[in-house]
Design an enzyme around this catalytic site. Structure first.
Site, PDB file in Angstrom:
ATOM      1  N   HIS A   9      60.247  51.176  37.835  1.00  0.00           N
ATOM      2  CA  HIS A   9      59.263  52.211  38.159  1.00  0.00           C
ATOM      3  C   HIS A   9      57.834  51.806  37.789  1.00  0.00           C
ATOM      4  CE1 HIS A   9      60.482  52.951  34.012  1.00  0.00           C
ATOM      5  NE2 HIS A   9      59.285  53.461  33.836  1.00  0.00           N
ATOM      6  N   GLY A  71      57.222  46.729  33.573  1.00  0.00           N
ATOM      7  CA  GLY A  71      56.103  46.986  32.673  1.00  0.00           C
ATOM      8  C   GLY A  71      55.659  45.705  31.988  1.00  0.00           C
ATOM      9  N   ASN A  74      59.828  41.375  31.191  1.00  0.00           N
ATOM     10  CA  ASN A  74      60.881  40.736  30.397  1.00  0.00           C
ATOM     11  C   ASN A  74      62.289  41.124  30.847  1.00  0.00           C
ATOM     12  OD1 ASN A  74      59.482  39.116  28.425  1.00  0.00           O
ATOM     13  ND2 ASN A  74      58.753  41.029  27.546  1.00  0.00           N
ATOM     14  N   GLY A  75      62.565  42.412  30.928  1.00  0.00           N
ATOM     15  CA  GLY A  75      63.900  42.853  31.318  1.00  0.00           C
ATOM     16  C   GLY A  75      64.256  42.414  32.719  1.00  0.00           C
ATOM     17  N   GLU A  76      63.275  42.422  33.595  1.00  0.00           N
ATOM     18  CA  GLU A  76      63.494  42.035  34.972  1.00  0.00           C
ATOM     19  C   GLU A  76      63.822  40.542  35.066  1.00  0.00           C
ATOM     20  OE1 GLU A  76      61.663  45.773  34.487  1.00  0.00           O
ATOM     21  OE2 GLU A  76      60.930  43.843  33.757  1.00  0.00           O
ATOM     22  N   HIS A 103      57.503  22.231  36.651  1.00  0.00           N
ATOM     23  CA  HIS A 103      58.435  21.629  35.692  1.00  0.00           C
ATOM     24  C   HIS A 103      59.839  22.203  35.766  1.00  0.00           C
ATOM     25  CE1 HIS A 103      55.208  20.036  32.662  1.00  0.00           C
ATOM     26  NE2 HIS A 103      54.988  19.638  33.897  1.00  0.00           N
ATOM     27  N   ARG A 114      52.130  46.165  33.806  1.00  0.00           N
ATOM     28  CA  ARG A 114      51.223  46.843  32.868  1.00  0.00           C
ATOM     29  C   ARG A 114      50.360  45.859  32.089  1.00  0.00           C
ATOM     30  NH1 ARG A 114      55.846  51.065  30.897  1.00  0.00           N
ATOM     31  NH2 ARG A 114      55.575  52.549  32.611  1.00  0.00           N
TER      32      ARG A 114
END
Length: 156
Positions: A9, A71, A74-76, A103, A114
């Site tokens: 989102h 946001g 990282n999670g993605e 590389h 964000r």
């Protein structure tokens, strides 16, 4: 270039901007969701589907890359990296965007919506798309070791 994009989102508005801009540049862009804003969405499904599409295109001989947004990104990135054959890299500046391709032959870029302006994200993605893999022996060897572990669980 065929590009598969997914977001949570927090990156929804950014994904719409990127789809417009990358399409204007001549890329074939596929949106893997979400289709509407939902602060409680479960982004892993969207990111995994985009990553699966990148792998499917690569296996079919079609040049493709992926973009996953959140946001922080990282999670993605973590979700995309669960798909065999995906090398997703979190990019937060010009150097990390270019080095991911040069590389690591990354095939998915993760960016934090964000953390940057829309123009900054577009610039990072343009650098990522444009940067070729170096094919340097040491990088090929290292990517091969990662792939061997991913496929067989063997640490070389």
């Amino acid at each position: 270039m065929r590009i598969h994009i997914a977001t949570d989102h927090a990156g929804l508005e950014l994904s719409h901007f990127l789809i417009r801009e990358l399409t204007k540049q001549g890329h074939e862009v596929f949106d893997h969701g979400p289709v509407e804003y939902d602060a409680l969405d479960d982004y892993p499904s969207f990111c995994i589907n985009a990553a699966l599409a990148v792998v499917a295109d690569e296996q079919a001989g079609t040049q493709a890359l992926g973009i996953v947004l959140g946001g922080s990104g990282n999670g993605e990135q973590i979700a995309a990296n669960k798909v065999k054959g995906i090398r997703a890299a979190l990019a937060w500046n010009e150097s990390t965007a270019k080095l991911a391709r040069e590389h690591n032959d990354a095939n998915v870029i993760a960016v934090g919506a964000r953390q940057h302006s829309q123009e900054e994200v577009l610039h990072l993605i343009e650098l990522f798309i444009a940067e070729p893999f170096s094919n340097d022996e040491r990088h090929v060897r290292r990517i091969g070791k990662i792939g061997t572990y991913e496929q067989a669980g063997d640490i070389l």
